[in-house]
Scaffold this motif. Structure first.
Motif, PDB file in Angstrom:
ATOM      1  N   GLY A 275       0.786  -1.225   0.000  1.00 31.50           N
ATOM      2  CA  GLY A 275       0.000   0.000   0.000  1.00 31.50           C
ATOM      3  C   GLY A 275       0.817   1.274   0.000  1.00 31.50           C
ATOM      4  N   ASP A 276       2.056   1.205   0.533  1.00 34.87           N
ATOM      5  CA  ASP A 276       2.872   2.414   0.676  1.00 34.87           C
ATOM      6  C   ASP A 276       4.207   2.336  -0.061  1.00 34.87           C
ATOM      7  N   LEU A 277       5.020   1.334   0.269  1.00 40.59           N
ATOM      8  CA  LEU A 277       6.405   1.327  -0.205  1.00 40.59           C
ATOM      9  C   LEU A 277       6.536   1.091  -1.705  1.00 40.59           C
ATOM     10  N   ILE A 278       5.852   0.078  -2.223  1.00 35.89           N
ATOM     11  CA  ILE A 278       5.987  -0.222  -3.657  1.00 35.89           C
ATOM     12  C   ILE A 278       5.498   0.958  -4.504  1.00 35.89           C
ATOM     13  N   PRO A 279       4.313   1.523  -4.224  1.00 37.86           N
ATOM     14  CA  PRO A 279       3.904   2.709  -5.007  1.00 37.86           C
ATOM     15  C   PRO A 279       4.887   3.871  -4.862  1.00 37.86           C
ATOM     16  N   PHE A 280       5.375   4.126  -3.633  1.00 35.27           N
ATOM     17  CA  PHE A 280       6.311   5.240  -3.450  1.00 35.27           C
ATOM     18  C   PHE A 280       7.595   5.009  -4.233  1.00 35.27           C
ATOM     19  N   ASN A 281       8.098   3.786  -4.215  1.00 33.33           N
ATOM     20  CA  ASN A 281       9.345   3.496  -4.920  1.00 33.33           C
ATOM     21  C   ASN A 281       9.198   3.612  -6.438  1.00 33.33           C
ATOM     22  N   LYS A 282       7.944   3.606  -6.921  1.00 28.12           N
ATOM     23  CA  LYS A 282       7.686   3.774  -8.348  1.00 28.12           C
ATOM     24  C   LYS A 282       7.413   5.236  -8.721  1.00 28.12           C
ATOM     25  N   MET A 283       7.551   6.142  -7.762  1.00 26.26           N
ATOM     26  CA  MET A 283       7.281   7.550  -8.041  1.00 26.26           C
ATOM     27  C   MET A 283       8.138   8.030  -9.215  1.00 26.26           C
ATOM     28  N   PRO A 284       7.514   8.578 -10.257  1.00 27.22           N
ATOM     29  CA  PRO A 284       8.292   9.072 -11.401  1.00 27.22           C
ATOM     30  C   PRO A 284       9.287  10.132 -10.979  1.00 27.22           C
ATOM     31  N   ALA A 285      10.447  10.140 -11.630  1.00 32.87           N
ATOM     32  CA  ALA A 285      11.540  11.045 -11.253  1.00 32.87           C
ATOM     33  C   ALA A 285      11.146  12.514 -11.364  1.00 32.87           C
TER      34      ALA A 285
END
Length: 328
Positions: A190-200
């Motif tokens: 819910g948090d880490l995977i989406p955050f780690n995919k944040m576009p540059a």
């Protein structure tokens, strides 16, 4: 907080519900309390109890299709905040326990209270301990280590120097290390995977908002809303991501928020928590007030939380009554 067991098969990330085809496809966002929570293409989050997991059909998609589905579902989820933001009446569930029962549960779990060896071993951790080693994998006792990691990596001078040099890679690496140290607080799906995919392209705005939130001098509400707005633009606006850094840097003042727990606690204390799903300074102020009210009540009972991170630990450890033991 994750409730998955090693004996359970891994939760499918993308599913469909044959009995509810109108939902479309669903994307897994969280698993807890023997429930899996999926955001579906109908724009709603549906919780699926463990007894019904077998009714969900896993769907295999290619990487591009899966990413497109996730983006589409997140767009549906965030659309109300970006549109008219019309208020919907929130259905408040009845209390699942009482404050007296919470205190009794806490004291039965942790002899010696917040300062006792069991609480330190299971929840807080010792000062100076490495947040990533020396404990069982599923232990939550990383909170003190996570606080120390945040304070070591997110200092004002160092962050401002990285921003001034345009070194966003190192800035984000520090954030990732703090997130990793916060084991048991941020949810991987819910948090880490989406955050780690944040576009540059969102990294600079995020970095500037973090520095402003943690070290700025203006109105806190405006600084909180600035960070929440950046997270929303990047499609990663969750309450845990919006509150984790402040809660670790300043646990005496700020509280880490998982709304489902706070909703249950508010019902127990008769507290009006009305808030939007999207993080906002207005909603956070109510979460903070609830945590302070709970802290005051704990002190009146002779318990002495060292800060709001201890208050959060009390809340999540006691807010749901224990499940009865299975009998043969």
């Amino acid at each position: 907080m994750a409730t998955s067991r090693s004996t359970e098969p891994a939760a499918p990330i993308i599913v469909k519900h044959p009995g509810c085809p109108q939902w479309g496809l669903g994307y897994l966002v969280e698993e807890r309390d023997e429930k899996r929570f999926y955001d579906f293409e109908d724009g709603h989050n549906h919780s699926i109890a463990k007894a019904f997991w077998s009714k969900l059909e896993p769907v295999q998609l290619g990487d591009d299709e899966a990413n497109a589905l996730e983006a589409r579902i997140r767009g549906l989820r965030d659309r109300p905040a970006a549109a008219a933001k019309k208020q919907r009446a929130r259905v408040v569930a009845p209390p699942v326990t009482s404050f007296d029962e919470q205190v009794a549960s806490f004291e039965s779990q942790f002899e010696g209270g917040f300062g006792g060896p069991h609480f330190i071993a299971e929840e807080r951790g010792a000062a100076g301990a490495d947040a990533q080693s020396g404990a069982k994998k599923k232990s939550k006792a990383y909170k003190q280590g996570a606080i120390e990691t945040a304070r070591a990596l997110l200092g004002k001078g160092e962050l401002e120097a990285l921003l001034a040099a345009g070194n966003l890679a190192d800035f984000m690496e520090r954030i990732h290390k703090v997130h990793k140290a916060a084991t048991g607080l941020l949810h991987p799906l819910g948090d880490l995977i989406p955050f780690n995919k944040m576009p540059a392209e969102h990294h600079r705005a995020y970095a500037e908002a973090v520095v402003d939130l943690l070290h700025g001098t203006g109105d806190h509400a405006a600084r909180f809303d600035r960070l929440a707005g950046v997270l929303a633009e990047a499609k990663v606006a969750t309450w845990p991501l919006a509150t984790i850094l402040s809660a670790l840097m300043y646990p005496e003042e700020h509280v880490f928020v998982k709304p489902s727990f706070f909703e249950k606690q508010a019902a127990v204390l008769g507290f009006n928590l009305a808030y939007d799903r999207a993080p906002s300074a207005e909603g956070y102020a109510r979460m903070q007030s609830l945590a302070r009210d709970l802290e005051r009540r704990l002190r009146e009972r002779g318990l002495a939380p060292r800060d709001l991170m201890d208050v959060y630990a009390f809340l999540w450890r006691t807010i749901s009554p224990p499940k009865p033991s299975a009998k043969s």
